[in-house]
Design an enzyme around this catalytic site. Structure first.
Site, mmCIF file in Angstrom:
data_model
loop_
_atom_site.group_PDB
_atom_site.id
_atom_site.type_symbol
_atom_site.label_atom_id
_atom_site.label_comp_id
_atom_site.label_asym_id
_atom_site.label_seq_id
_atom_site.Cartn_x
_atom_site.Cartn_y
_atom_site.Cartn_z
ATOM 1 N N TYR A 186 0.874 -1.164 0.000
ATOM 2 C CA TYR A 186 0.000 0.000 0.000
ATOM 3 C C TYR A 186 0.915 1.218 0.000
ATOM 4 O O TYR A 186 1.514 1.555 1.019
ATOM 5 C CB TYR A 186 -0.929 0.008 1.219
ATOM 6 C CG TYR A 186 -1.677 1.308 1.412
ATOM 7 C CD1 TYR A 186 -2.265 1.959 0.343
ATOM 8 C CD2 TYR A 186 -1.784 1.884 2.681
ATOM 9 C CE1 TYR A 186 -2.938 3.161 0.513
ATOM 10 C CE2 TYR A 186 -2.465 3.081 2.864
ATOM 11 C CZ TYR A 186 -3.035 3.710 1.778
ATOM 12 O OH TYR A 186 -3.691 4.894 1.950
ATOM 13 N N ASP A 226 -2.614 -1.218 -3.898
ATOM 14 C CA ASP A 226 -2.871 0.186 -4.196
ATOM 15 C C ASP A 226 -1.512 0.862 -4.304
ATOM 16 O O ASP A 226 -0.888 1.179 -3.299
ATOM 17 C CB ASP A 226 -3.722 0.806 -3.091
ATOM 18 C CG ASP A 226 -3.976 2.290 -3.306
ATOM 19 O OD1 ASP A 226 -3.439 2.869 -4.275
ATOM 20 O OD2 ASP A 226 -4.701 2.891 -2.488
#
Length: 391
Positions: A186, A226
């Site tokens: 992330y 992400d």
């Protein structure tokens, strides 16, 4: 997941409980490593799902049916979850980032809610590894079907780091299987300003990732999560809007840092360099070369305000070039500005499917292209250093 519900004697400390839970996870990987060494390894995972859930607990409470339906229909071997996972330990004290916080009544209730959800099919089919932050801000989770035992699971990009070492905010999980490595990340948001917690933090992150992918592992890499960057104009719904976005009364000192976080010239160039140095391919763009204004984005802005209808593709499955010959599908599971298929998050799940590993010769690909000049500003982004500043 049964172990999370076993009563613990009053004289057993929280530290001992954490040690027990950590040992059980370590035993799984040690057993898998022994099986590989003895030639008794099972088949490798080929179906992967990644999702920025934007609060895993809320999704399990409010959107479980939709998420479970997706799991049952796609049947992933591996699930990677990012963002706003439960917290790890009490703030200011020694904590185990691989164990969910349970030192207050509220934390215990949240942990029990998560574990109850994970103890019911189909989620009960998966072994879970956590890398958590001090607060419910970031964090990552890796769910692997019990049938597929990773050889090792680490939580840091540092070479030689112990398996108990985690990246700050729990942003990394690195799992090694027999024939490949799986990296779940992330990435920190670039932010808007030339500050330590904004541009500078993201430059350091990108530098660390570039160093990691450049090390040259013997095993190909699958990298998902992400990644907080839209690589090209085709990866955003409104390129001009995102390219010129800025905070009121502040203009970054370097022109290459102007724009929506995730779509600045500096970020795009650094991402290009990471792909090139790591021999990595954007699996979705490899299969979907034309713009899809309905289903080609993974993040969608708030339904109210200036970001309504504004969308970005910032979630990825990147794969090593030698895996392209096995690439079957790489799909975005959401569509439209009304968050269809997003399962309650502002990001939608993405999926990857490979064919089973064979002894075939890897596909030889042309060198990954690098963005030379930003189409609007004219900045020669080849001159941007790894630290993100024009020379």
């Amino acid at each position: 997941m049964k172990r999370f519900f076993q009563p613990v004697a009053k004289n057993v400390t929280a530290t001992k409980k954490q040690a027990i839970e950590s040992k059980e996870l370590n035993d799984v990987t040690e057993s898998a490593a022994a099986e590989v060494e003895n030639g008794n390894e099972a088949k490798e995972p080929v179906r992967f799902l990644s999702w920025n859930a934007n609060s895993f607990l809320l999704r399990l409470k409010n959107n479980r049916t939709e998420f479970v339906d997706l799991i049952r229909s796609f049947d992933p071997d591996v699930i990677a979850i990012q963002v706003r996972l439960p917290a790890a330990g009490r703030k200011g004290e020694n904590k185990n980032q691989g164990i969910i916080k349970d030192d207050t009544s509220a934390a215990r209730e949240e942990k029990q809610a998560v574990m109850r959800a994970l103890s019911v099919s189909p989620l009960s089919d998966y072994q879970v590894w956590w890398s958590l932050a001090e607060s419910k801000y970031a964090g990552t989770a890796l769910l692997v079907k019990h049938f597929f035992k990773p050889v090792s699971v680490k939580f840091s990009l540092e070479s030689g780091a112990s398996r108990d070492t985690h990246e700050p905010d729990g942003r990394v999980i690195l799992a090694e299987f027999k024939t490949f490595q799986l990296l779940v990340t992330y990435a920190p948001n670039n932010g808007w300003k030339e500050e330590e917690t904004s541009f500078q933090r993201r430059r350091k992150w990108d530098k660390a990732l570039r160093s990691f992918v450049s090390q040259g592992s013997k095993k190909p890499l699958i990298w998902c999560g992400d990644l907080n960057v839209s690589h090209q104009d085709i990866d955003v719904s409104h390129p001009d809007f995102f390219r010129t976005a800025k905070q009121k009364d502040y203009t970054p000192p370097n022109a290459e840092d102007v724009g929506q976080p995730g779509f600045t010239a500096a970020e795009k160039q650094r991402f290009s360099q990471i792909l090139k140095d790591g021999g990595l391919v954007d699996s979705y763009r490899w299969l979907h070369k034309t713009e899809d204004f309905e289903s080609g984005f993974t993040w969608s802005g708030n339904a109210v305000g200036k970001y309504r209808g504004k969308r970005m593709r910032i979630d990825y499955f990147l794969i090593s070039e030698q895996l392209v010959g096995r690439l079957l599908h790489s799909d975005i599971r959401g569509s439209g500005i009304d968050h269809k298929g997003y399962c309650g998050s502002d990001h939608c799940p993405i999926t990857l499917e490979l064919s089973p590993a064979t002894s075939t010769v890897p596909v030889h690909l042309p060198q990954n292209s690098v963005i030379d000049t930003d189409s609007i500003t004219g900045i020669d982004v080849k001159e941007i250093t790894p630290e993100g500043v024009c020379q």
